[in-house]
Write a protein that holds these residues in place. Structure first.
Motif, PDB file in Angstrom:
ATOM      1  N   HIS A 125       0.852  -1.206   0.000  1.00  0.00           N
ATOM      2  CA  HIS A 125       0.000   0.000   0.000  1.00  0.00           C
ATOM      3  C   HIS A 125       0.883   1.249   0.000  1.00  0.00           C
ATOM      4  N   SER A 155      -1.124  -4.101  -2.507  1.00  0.00           N
ATOM      5  CA  SER A 155      -0.682  -4.708  -1.241  1.00  0.00           C
ATOM      6  C   SER A 155      -0.614  -6.220  -1.371  1.00  0.00           C
ATOM      7  N   TYR A 161     -10.890  -6.547  -1.470  1.00  0.00           N
ATOM      8  CA  TYR A 161      -9.755  -7.445  -1.207  1.00  0.00           C
ATOM      9  C   TYR A 161      -9.688  -8.551  -2.258  1.00  0.00           C
TER      10      TYR A 161
END
Ligand code: ZN
Length: 498
Positions: A268, A297, A419
């Motif tokens: 990130h 990430s 995600y």
């Protein structure tokens, strides 16, 4: 009003908004890292005032007039200004639909909720959190109507995190993944499991702190611009592209936990630090969407961090930090251990294969909570039932069940799917990267500069200058979740000899 004067006002407005954001972030960072535990009240007062002032500043009628004035002349503006006005107009329209008192009340509520959630999780007491969660859900349903009254509430919330994504899209995305992951998981679970017991030897926090410093160095994070702190639930916070903070949590009986938090949050941070100077202190600063952020990430965490070349590269040094703990362990054994597939309770500790199933549980629950077909009081039961259904495991308590994540306490409903989308975007980016350059030669020598360079050019530099879908297209081409499924199938076939 002259155009020149209008542009000066536009820049000034965005700098002020940045200042409020920076103050808010600093208080949040303090509250979740070093502040003593019973100090949330005063920060809540300050945050409430800041939110009110920001709201007043941004929702003033003259802001609307300024944005309209510039939008009418958008053909004369450069791309940078044009995008700023476009984004600000969208936010302005949204914000002016939210009554100021509700907006302030919500800011105070989320601050209080974070504190209550911490205590509820600590005591494994869902009832303590329930009334706050009920308020948060009610607020979000109401806000969804302000965001976009033409959409179903959950679609409107999803759109806030990943513009263009809705339930129809996600239902299909998740069903593609479920169709491939579930049989793969079944095949893996029939195979012999690698030994990962050495991950749970005692790894002192002090050595882990030094190891974090080393990992940040390997990731190429400039410590003059990127700090690391300790918190309950790791996150990354950016002030601007010259000041980013990551956080981690040290578990002495689990060395992989912080290791992969640092690499994940480091991804990130790489994104934020790689955004161009031109968009700083404007509404285009910061990563473009949650899904694209997670693609970065999770790229570092899984595609690189859990690869054999990367582990081989860092393992000799890792043994210096943990000489006794790892004396009888090889890089290959470590690689197999950190890729062990094990349906488990905690999302942040989940392996790469079962991770998306954890996300699907939250997606299903949010969809029903916001859609009004599930009462907050019934969340624990629904949670436990879905864990049984998707992952085949029993949830023993709410602490390791529906109280585990901080997102809802921060008012984030519709975030979780990002995600899974990020994982899928990342896999496709890797495929393209491999087609354009030698990825694994340099990585096996601990050199991530090529990887960073590619991601910097295709993703990081733009910040919010491009729409999320255009960034995804730029780096992935035509998005296809099957690429992610293929990546998983190949990786676990190799690991488990399928
Ligand atoms: Zn993340």
């Amino acid at each position: 009003m002259e155009q020149k004067e209008a542009l000066a006002k536009l820049a000034e407005l965005q700098k002020k908004l940045y200042a409020y954001q920076a103050a808010d972030s600093a208080l949040y960072l303090d509250g979740t890292t070093v502040a003593p535990k019973d100090t949330a009240e005063g920060r809540g007062v300050a945050l409430g005032i800041l939110a009110g002032e920001r709201h007043k500043l941004f929702s003033a009628p003259e802001v609307g007039r300024l944005l309209d004035f510039l939008w009418e002349r958008k053909d004369e503006l450069d791309q940078l200004r044009c995008r700023q006005v476009e984004e600000l107009r969208r936010s302005y329209a949204q914000l002016t639909r939210i009554p100021a008192d509700e907006y302030m009340e919500y800011a105070v509520l989320t601050n209080e909720a974070s504190d209550v959630w911490h205590r509820a999780k600590e005591r494994d007491d869902f009832e303590l959190f329930r009334p706050v969660l009920e308020k948060l859900v009610a607020f979000n349903v109401k806000f969804a109507g302000y965001y976009d009254s033409t959409k179903l509430p959950y679609d409107a919330l999803l759109n806030e995190y990943e513009r263009g994504v809705d339930m129809a899209y996600l239902d299909q995305f998740f069903s593609t993944l479920r169709g491939r992951i579930v049989p793969l998981l079944r095949a893996v679970m029939e195979k012999e499991q690698p030994d990962d017991s050495f991950l749970r030897r005692r790894y002192p926090a002090e050595s882990q702190r030094k190891f974090s410093d080393y990992l940040m160095e390997v990731l190429g994070l400039d410590r003059a611009h990127c700090g690391i702190g300790e918190t309950e639930h790791p996150y990354t916070l950016e002030f601007n592209n010259k000041d980013v903070r990551i956080t981690t949590h040290y578990h002495e009986e689990d060395v992989g936990n912080s290791m992969y938090s640092v690499i994940h949050e480091g991804g990130h941070a790489k994104y934020e630090l790689g955004i161009c100077d031109e968009v700083q202190y404007t509404c285009l600063a910061g990563g473009v969407s949650m899904g694209v952020h997670e693609s970065q990430s999770r790229f570092y965490e899984n595609l690189i961090g859990r690869s054999l070349p990367f582990i081989r590269a860092i393992f000799p040094k890792m043994k210096e930090f943990f000489p006794e703990q790892l004396s009888d362990v090889t890089a290959e054994q470590f690689y197999r251990a950190v890729n062990k597939v094990q349906p488990s309770l905690i999302r942040t500790e989940a392996d790469e294969l079962t991770y998306c199933l954890h996300v699907m549980v939250r997606y299903e629950i949010e969809k029903q909570l916001i859609g009004g077909t599930l009462a907050v009081a019934d969340v624990p039961a629904a949670w436990n039932r879905l864990y049984k259904e998707y992952l085949g495991i029993e949830v023993p308590d709410d602490r390791s069940g529906c109280l585990q994540d901080s997102h809802w306490s921060g008012g984030a409903f519709g975030y979780f799917p990002s995600y899974a989308l990020g994982s899928a975007y990342g896999a496709q980016m890797l495929k393209n990267m491999e087609g354009e350059m030698d990825v694994w030669g340099p990585v096996s020598r601990g050199d991530l500069s090529g990887v960073s360079g590619w991601l910097g050019e295709k993703v990081h530099q733009f910040g919010g200058l491009l729409e999320p879908a255009d960034v995804v297209k730029n780096a992935c081409g035509e998005f296809d979740p099957a690429v992610f499924a293929e990546y998983l199938e190949k990786k676990y076939a190799d690991l488990y000899g399928l």
